[in-house]
Design an enzyme around this catalytic site. Sequence first.
Site, mmCIF file in Angstrom:
data_model
loop_
_atom_site.group_PDB
_atom_site.id
_atom_site.type_symbol
_atom_site.label_atom_id
_atom_site.label_comp_id
_atom_site.label_asym_id
_atom_site.label_seq_id
_atom_site.Cartn_x
_atom_site.Cartn_y
_atom_site.Cartn_z
ATOM 1 N N GLU A 254 38.370 46.729 41.808
ATOM 2 C CA GLU A 254 39.436 45.890 41.257
ATOM 3 C C GLU A 254 40.165 46.606 40.131
ATOM 4 O OE1 GLU A 254 39.946 42.623 42.537
ATOM 5 O OE2 GLU A 254 41.825 42.922 41.454
ATOM 6 N N ASP A 255 41.454 46.644 40.237
ATOM 7 C CA ASP A 255 42.318 47.117 39.154
ATOM 8 C C ASP A 255 41.979 48.510 38.636
ATOM 9 O OD1 ASP A 255 43.538 44.745 39.627
ATOM 10 O OD2 ASP A 255 43.441 43.979 37.587
ATOM 11 N N ASP A 277 40.429 45.431 46.499
ATOM 12 C CA ASP A 277 41.138 44.151 46.513
ATOM 13 C C ASP A 277 42.645 44.330 46.350
ATOM 14 O OD1 ASP A 277 41.300 41.351 46.488
ATOM 15 O OD2 ASP A 277 41.326 41.335 44.295
HETATM 16 C C1 LIG Z 1 45.829 39.700 41.621
HETATM 17 C C2 LIG Z 1 45.435 41.058 41.369
HETATM 18 O O1 LIG Z 1 44.426 41.510 41.874
HETATM 19 C C3 LIG Z 1 46.246 41.885 40.533
HETATM 20 O O2 LIG Z 1 47.309 41.467 40.094
HETATM 21 O O3 LIG Z 1 45.826 43.011 40.276
HETATM 22 MG MG LIG Z 2 43.778 43.248 40.958
#
Ligand SMILES: CC(=O)C(=O)O
Ligand SMILES: [Mg+2]
Length: 583
Positions: A254-255, A277
């Site tokens: 994630e991110d 994700d």
């Molecule tokens: C929703 C999501 O995972 C983002 O904005 O990074």
């Molecule tokens: Mg994200």
Amino acid sequence: MYKKQAPELNFTSGRRYVTSSTTGMMRLNSKHYNKALAFTIKERQLLGIHGLLPPVVRTVEEQVRIYYAQLVSLGQDLAKYLFLLNLSECNEVLFYKLLDAYTEKCLPYVYTPTVGLACQRYSYIQEFPRGLYITFKDKGHVCNVLQNWPESDIRVIVVTDGGRILGLGDLGANGMGISVGKITLYTAFGKVRPHQCLPICLDVGCNTDSVREEPYYMGLKRKRPPVDEYDEFIDEFMQAVVKRFGQNCLIQFEDFANNDAFRFLEKYRYQYCMFNDDIQGTAAVGMAGIISALKCIGTDLKSQRILFQGAGEAAIGLAQLLIIAFEKAGVKKDEALNCIFMRDSKGLIVKERLADTLSDNKLIFAKEMPFIFKLEDCIREIKPTILVGASAQAGSFTKEVLRLMTSFNDVPIIFALSNPTAKSECTAFEAYTNTKGKCLFASGSPFPPVEFEGHTRYTSQANNAYIFPGIGLGATACCIRYIPSEIFLIAARTLADFCTPEDYAQGRLYPPLTKLSCCAFEIAISVITYAHINNLSTVLPRPTNVRTFLKHQIYDAKYEPVVPPWLNPNLNQNEKIRDNCID
Ligand SMILES: CC(=O)C(=O)O
Ligand SMILES: [Mg+2]
Ligand SMILES: NC(=O)C1=CN([C@@H]2O[C@H](COP(=O)(O)OP(=O)(O)OC[C@H]3O[C@@H](n4cnc5c(N)ncnc54)[C@H](OP(=O)(O)O)[C@@H]3O)[C@@H](O)[C@H]2O)C=CC1
């Protein structure tokens, strides 16, 4: 008498229940066991906490109503975030019940947009152990740090390195807030049991000077390491997760910043039970929105031209999934590629720009056409039917952009995926008013409904929150070996199938947020079915009824009755006698 050891956790058919060896004070202080005013008088007496609570006994429904009233009475978004975080630390069941009862109202505070603000302040927020920090200094000992996590039956990990938190850039260790937020959704909607979920922040440094140099910054005060050293660290992390929690533990990336995100996905996608994700989850939710929009208009994918503003994880992820969808619709890859146009920070991605050293991910979308810089000029030239924003450039869908889209489309399809709200390419109000109410619009963060010429338009939230809880639930339930791209297309179709004609009539391209749990369940069913057909499931023998199988695995947030030791069938005789004496 007050026993000092940690509460015992027992499992019957996968359900956690309270054993008598957990003393009253420990139950009051444990988020897993606390019922607060919902402890009955008999339970309070049995546990030796009678008198510690006021005499009233409340139902969980009453507690939910009271907590909701408190939540709405708070003024600031961050105060609401902290209130909910605090509740999740004190009383898990009540927290998830509240989220279930008031999903649309609570989601913006545990998730986007407020989670973005929380991450920016996370160095001031983090108090309880709410996840695991593994730092670059732990290199060589990552497994030991994982051992410190008190639960061993971890099924889902959300891991970030804080490299690109929403559209807010590199926030370093403050990124933990995003792992915590996503993990909350795993339990709230994916119904993965809370103790089986683990948020992780890999703190390898931070390249944003203002974050790193902030006096109270809680992370390592160093810049990020060179790629080769970083890759060794991530390799060690992946291996350590398998060693500690087994190969079926799902790892959601994630991110991470762009290059890291793509590199790790390529490296691990068939080797581990993992997905990214931002690339794959976002692709599926974007695809579902497009399927819905095309159904609304009564047209098909083959006749679309899609222009992306942004060519990063979210945009490339969706573009790649679109290619698969085109191919399934009988369109050859070359022809499909001709329908997809991408614009990054330097302008339209065209072959002419090869000197720019375009990444391979961008290169396949590069067009044989003259270079165009401005978005408006790209739109004039390409005449897209669908415009997707994933650039974190607030306001880049200007009045002119939106009017242009309306000038050659009866119903322009406009997605502003960037988060949080302040980074959205346009607001819902701008989208509807500048397209004369004609557009089909969805945004990454929520917007309130818009009144336009006597009609109320409800904006849909095109957010991967519709996808990842279901993917994770399905993948872990069937112990999938790895997660192929096709699963995200199947998830997209499953999600789109949830929309009703009434949803479409209100301008919604996704089901209401109140259906998030149902969506996650059905997506999980599709994942399990796919895994069975494609021999990716490692659960043997195969369940004959997938629905019943899955229903037995999901978390049901409810208070368990306190069982007196002498009635507890799960304690042996000696324990019953001992507990009876102590309590
Ligand atoms: C929703 C999501 O995972 C983002 O904005 O990074
Ligand atoms: Mg994200
Ligand atoms: N709704 C959802 O579910 C999700 C939303 N997002 C959101 O999408 C946004 C982008 O995320 P992600 O793709 O992961 O980030 P990346 O950093 O991978 O990509 C950002 C892209 O935007 C491009 N860009 C930057 N400035 C401009 C500009 N002025 N004009 C055109 N393009 C520009 C960058 O160009 P260049 O390549 O030249 O640097 C890059 O291609 C974030 O706000 C994130 O929150 C992300 C995941 C899920």
